[in-house]
Design a protein around this motif. Structure first.
Motif, PDB file in Angstrom:
ATOM      1  N   THR A 122      38.519  53.416  32.084  1.00  0.00           N
ATOM      2  CA  THR A 122      38.875  52.000  32.114  1.00  0.00           C
ATOM      3  C   THR A 122      39.832  51.622  30.988  1.00  0.00           C
ATOM      4  N   GLY A 123      40.058  52.514  30.044  1.00  0.00           N
ATOM      5  CA  GLY A 123      40.991  52.245  28.966  1.00  0.00           C
ATOM      6  C   GLY A 123      40.709  50.916  28.294  1.00  0.00           C
ATOM      7  N   ASN A 124      41.747  50.125  28.133  1.00  0.00           N
ATOM      8  CA  ASN A 124      41.566  48.812  27.512  1.00  0.00           C
ATOM      9  C   ASN A 124      41.649  47.694  28.547  1.00  0.00           C
ATOM     10  N   ILE A 125      41.344  48.017  29.792  1.00  0.00           N
ATOM     11  CA  ILE A 125      41.376  47.022  30.863  1.00  0.00           C
ATOM     12  C   ILE A 125      40.103  46.187  30.781  1.00  0.00           C
ATOM     13  N   GLU A 126      40.247  44.925  30.478  1.00  0.00           N
ATOM     14  CA  GLU A 126      39.087  44.057  30.301  1.00  0.00           C
ATOM     15  C   GLU A 126      39.005  42.934  31.323  1.00  0.00           C
ATOM     16  N   ARG A 127      40.149  42.569  31.934  1.00  0.00           N
ATOM     17  CA  ARG A 127      40.151  41.438  32.852  1.00  0.00           C
ATOM     18  C   ARG A 127      40.965  41.796  34.097  1.00  0.00           C
ATOM     19  N   ILE A 128      40.313  41.734  35.249  1.00  0.00           N
ATOM     20  CA  ILE A 128      40.979  42.011  36.517  1.00  0.00           C
ATOM     21  C   ILE A 128      40.780  40.814  37.435  1.00  0.00           C
ATOM     22  N   VAL A 129      41.859  40.383  38.061  1.00  0.00           N
ATOM     23  CA  VAL A 129      41.808  39.290  39.040  1.00  0.00           C
ATOM     24  C   VAL A 129      42.241  39.840  40.390  1.00  0.00           C
ATOM     25  N   ILE A 130      41.456  39.525  41.410  1.00  0.00           N
ATOM     26  CA  ILE A 130      41.773  39.895  42.789  1.00  0.00           C
ATOM     27  C   ILE A 130      42.062  38.611  43.563  1.00  0.00           C
ATOM     28  N   VAL A 131      43.245  38.524  44.129  1.00  0.00           N
ATOM     29  CA  VAL A 131      43.609  37.365  44.948  1.00  0.00           C
ATOM     30  C   VAL A 131      43.457  37.755  46.408  1.00  0.00           C
ATOM     31  N   GLY A 132      42.427  37.229  47.054  1.00  0.00           N
ATOM     32  CA  GLY A 132      42.148  37.558  48.447  1.00  0.00           C
ATOM     33  C   GLY A 132      40.735  38.056  48.618  1.00  0.00           C
ATOM     34  N   GLY A 133      40.037  37.494  49.595  1.00  0.00           N
ATOM     35  CA  GLY A 133      38.649  37.880  49.828  1.00  0.00           C
ATOM     36  C   GLY A 133      38.446  38.608  51.137  1.00  0.00           C
ATOM     37  N   GLY A 134      39.457  39.373  51.550  1.00  0.00           N
ATOM     38  CA  GLY A 134      39.362  40.124  52.796  1.00  0.00           C
ATOM     39  C   GLY A 134      39.015  41.583  52.562  1.00  0.00           C
ATOM     40  N   ALA A 135      39.479  42.435  53.483  1.00  0.00           N
ATOM     41  CA  ALA A 135      39.125  43.855  53.455  1.00  0.00           C
ATOM     42  C   ALA A 135      39.598  44.543  52.182  1.00  0.00           C
ATOM     43  N   ALA A 136      40.873  44.385  51.838  1.00  0.00           N
ATOM     44  CA  ALA A 136      41.415  45.064  50.661  1.00  0.00           C
ATOM     45  C   ALA A 136      40.779  44.534  49.385  1.00  0.00           C
ATOM     46  N   GLY A 137      40.628  43.213  49.293  1.00  0.00           N
ATOM     47  CA  GLY A 137      40.034  42.625  48.094  1.00  0.00           C
ATOM     48  C   GLY A 137      38.608  43.068  47.876  1.00  0.00           C
ATOM     49  N   PHE A 138      37.806  43.067  48.957  1.00  0.00           N
ATOM     50  CA  PHE A 138      36.417  43.472  48.797  1.00  0.00           C
ATOM     51  C   PHE A 138      36.309  44.948  48.437  1.00  0.00           C
ATOM     52  N   SER A 139      37.051  45.808  49.115  1.00  0.00           N
ATOM     53  CA  SER A 139      36.912  47.245  48.831  1.00  0.00           C
ATOM     54  C   SER A 139      37.358  47.560  47.414  1.00  0.00           C
ATOM     55  N   ALA A 140      38.367  46.839  46.919  1.00  0.00           N
ATOM     56  CA  ALA A 140      38.790  47.028  45.523  1.00  0.00           C
ATOM     57  C   ALA A 140      37.687  46.597  44.578  1.00  0.00           C
ATOM     58  N   LEU A 141      37.105  45.444  44.848  1.00  0.00           N
ATOM     59  CA  LEU A 141      36.011  44.943  44.019  1.00  0.00           C
ATOM     60  C   LEU A 141      34.847  45.937  43.995  1.00  0.00           C
ATOM     61  N   PHE A 142      34.471  46.412  45.174  1.00  0.00           N
ATOM     62  CA  PHE A 142      33.344  47.350  45.269  1.00  0.00           C
ATOM     63  C   PHE A 142      33.638  48.639  44.507  1.00  0.00           C
TER      64      PHE A 142
END
Length: 507
Positions: A122-142
């Motif tokens: 995860t390096g220094n990645i502390e904040r991630i924003v996903i725009v979209g609550g469909g297939a791509a957004g959910f699978s990325a979140l999961f």
């Protein structure tokens, strides 16, 4: 496929002959009440759950290769050693059991505890924003949560419903054969329990790539270290008179589907505008509700542009056998409270109209912040846009497809999910090229059509089997190379075609 009740399956705690497994390569048995699949992959023997965790597909009818078991229905893949779901559309892992070999017999007795998922850096990645609550957004979140990301994770979805199984909006749920509580990809409690800041019914108004921030319509600003754009596509809206009447709908969201279902409770005649996959799935679902259905479309043969004329003609005949009436090479020019008027002059009585005349990728936000856009948001092989730290996936992404050699954009559920998984790992620091073979499926009554690859054009279609008998494989070729394969009830051939395309890249 083995459809025997669990109690009739061989009891693996009592052992089975190694020769039986050697002969078939896969064998379904039971341990207590659990159905267990024994798999011989090379010299190793594995014992995993017998059914795919996506739609309960029978894994015994799939393919075991390279330490994976692949589902015959929708091409999900699982690690045979750990049971972990390796790629969408499955997210949940398979249960695993320990295997013992004593002489010429194989025994399965104890269930193994699930091991940890291999976490990504995860390096220094502390904040991630996903725009979209469909297939791509959910699978990325999961994938981000599964990979161990513990920073601030925000998902912003324009729809009011949490991420759901959108394909069922035109299939079982619309047909009335699946309950609504079957639709969510995860329970509403999942997001808070996993530290996800889920913003539903919210809209991003601007992105500042230099600052690393998104601005919401209400004025709130959210900083990000990485941003995933996955807003999907929006239906093309009719512009003819009467398009805004209350009995006229598109089908994209859960609210759209609810509105159609409510109208279908009293409707007797429906007109579907458009003979796309979605349009024809809607037609089939409305026929399941015993509504008279007319389909109006400008093309001569439904779906010929994607499947070719012979398969398109078969799909038309299949729908006609179920009572659908087609009005092809025609379009609607006006709608009123009682009818749809066509360009040909014909009037079709209708108390329900569903428009399925296509979708457009939601690229306005990307254009506004200066990202490269060309019939979609342009991304590289890692799904990163022209702006560093911003990735795109799903219906909006146009990526370099290594299989066809073209830059393509695909509006299909499984592709979006797999891109979300890859984008998530790359946002955490991996450099993983997106090489998944595009895949989709469409259901028409009891007939599933599977499609792997991507062919925007072809110079030949090779047909193996009999389309009319619902037993066929079609290979779409250009310059002698197979770009895509469509099939009906040829699941193994579909999986093998996918493998061949993967191996052509040296995988």
């Amino acid at each position: 496929m083995n459809d025997a009740p669990a109690q009739e399956l061989p009891d693996l705690t009592q052992g089975v002959a190694h020769a039986d497994l050697l002969h078939a390569g896969k064998l379904v048995g039971r341990v207590g009440e659990a159905e267990v699949l024994l798999v011989l992959d090379g010299e190793k023997i594995f014992a995993v759950g017998a059914h795919c965790t996506h739609y309960h597909g029978p894994l015994v009818d799939g393919i075991a290769v390279g330490g994976e078991i692949r589902c015959p229905w929708h091409h999900a893949a699982f690690d045979l050693s750990t049971g972990e779901a390796l790629r969408a559309p499955a997210f949940d892992r398979l249960p695993c059991w320990s295997v013992e070999r004593q002489g010429d017999r194989i025994f399965v007795r104890s269930k193994r505890e699930a091991g940890p998922y291999v976490q990504a850096p995860t390096g220094n990645i502390e904040r991630i924003v996903i725009v979209g609550g469909g297939a791509a957004g959910f699978s990325a979140l999961f994938e981000l949560k599964r990979a161990g990301f513990t920073g601030v994770l925000t998902m912003i979805g324009a729809e009011k419903a949490p991420p759901l199984d959108r394909p069922n909006l035109s299939k079982d749920y619309l047909a009335g054969s699946a309950p609504e509580d079957w639709l969510p990809l995860r329970p509403a409690s999942y997001y808070a329990e996993n530290g996800v800041d889920l913003r539903l019914g919210a809209t991003v108004s601007a992105i500042d790539p230099a600052k690393g921030a998104v601005k919401l319509e209400d004025g709130e600003e959210l900083a990000y270290d990485r941003l995933l754009l996955a807003p999907g596509a929006e239906p093309v809206r009719l512009t003819i008179p009467g398009a805004d009447l209350p009995h006229v709908s598109v089908l994209r969201s859960l609210d759209d589907c609810r509105a159609i279902i409510e109208r279908a409770k009293t409707a007797k005649r429906a007109v579907v505008l458009g003979a796309s996959f979605i349009g024809l799935e809607v037609a089939a679902s409305l026929r399941a509700r015993e509504i008279e259905v007319h389909v109006v479309a400008p093309e001569k043969v439904p779906m010929a542009r994607v499947l070719g004329e012979e398969m398109g003609a078969f799909v038309r005949k299949l729908h006609e056998e179920h009572g659908v009436i087609f009005h092809l090479e025609d379009v609607a020019t006006a709608i009123d409270a009682e009818k749809v008027t066509l360009k040909s002059g014909l009037s079709l009585p209708a108390d329900l109209v569903v428009a399925g005349v296509g979708v457009r990728p939601r690229v306005a936000l990307a254009e506004k912040c200066g990202l490269a856009v060309d019939r979609g948001v342009v991304v590289d092989a890692f799904l990163e846009t022209s702006a560093p730290r911003i990735f795109a996936a799903g219906d909006i992404a146009r990526w370099p497809d290594p299989h066809s050699g073209d830059k393509i954009r695909v509006e299909h559920w499984v592709v979006a999910e797999r891109q979300g998984e890859t984008a998530a790992r790359n946002m955490l620091g991996a450099r993983e090229t997106f090489e998944a073979v595009p895949f989709f499926w469409s259901q028409h009554y009891d007939v599933p059509i599977n499609y792997v690859g991507h062919a925007e054009s072809w110079d030949a279609i090779k047909i193996d089997g009999d389309i009319a008998a619902k037993d066929c494989v079609l290979r779409y070729k250009r310059g002698g190379k197979t770009l895509a394969v469509a099939s009906i009830y040829r699941d193994i051939d579909s999986l093998r075609a996918e493998l061949e395309m993967e191996r052509a890249l040296g995988r």
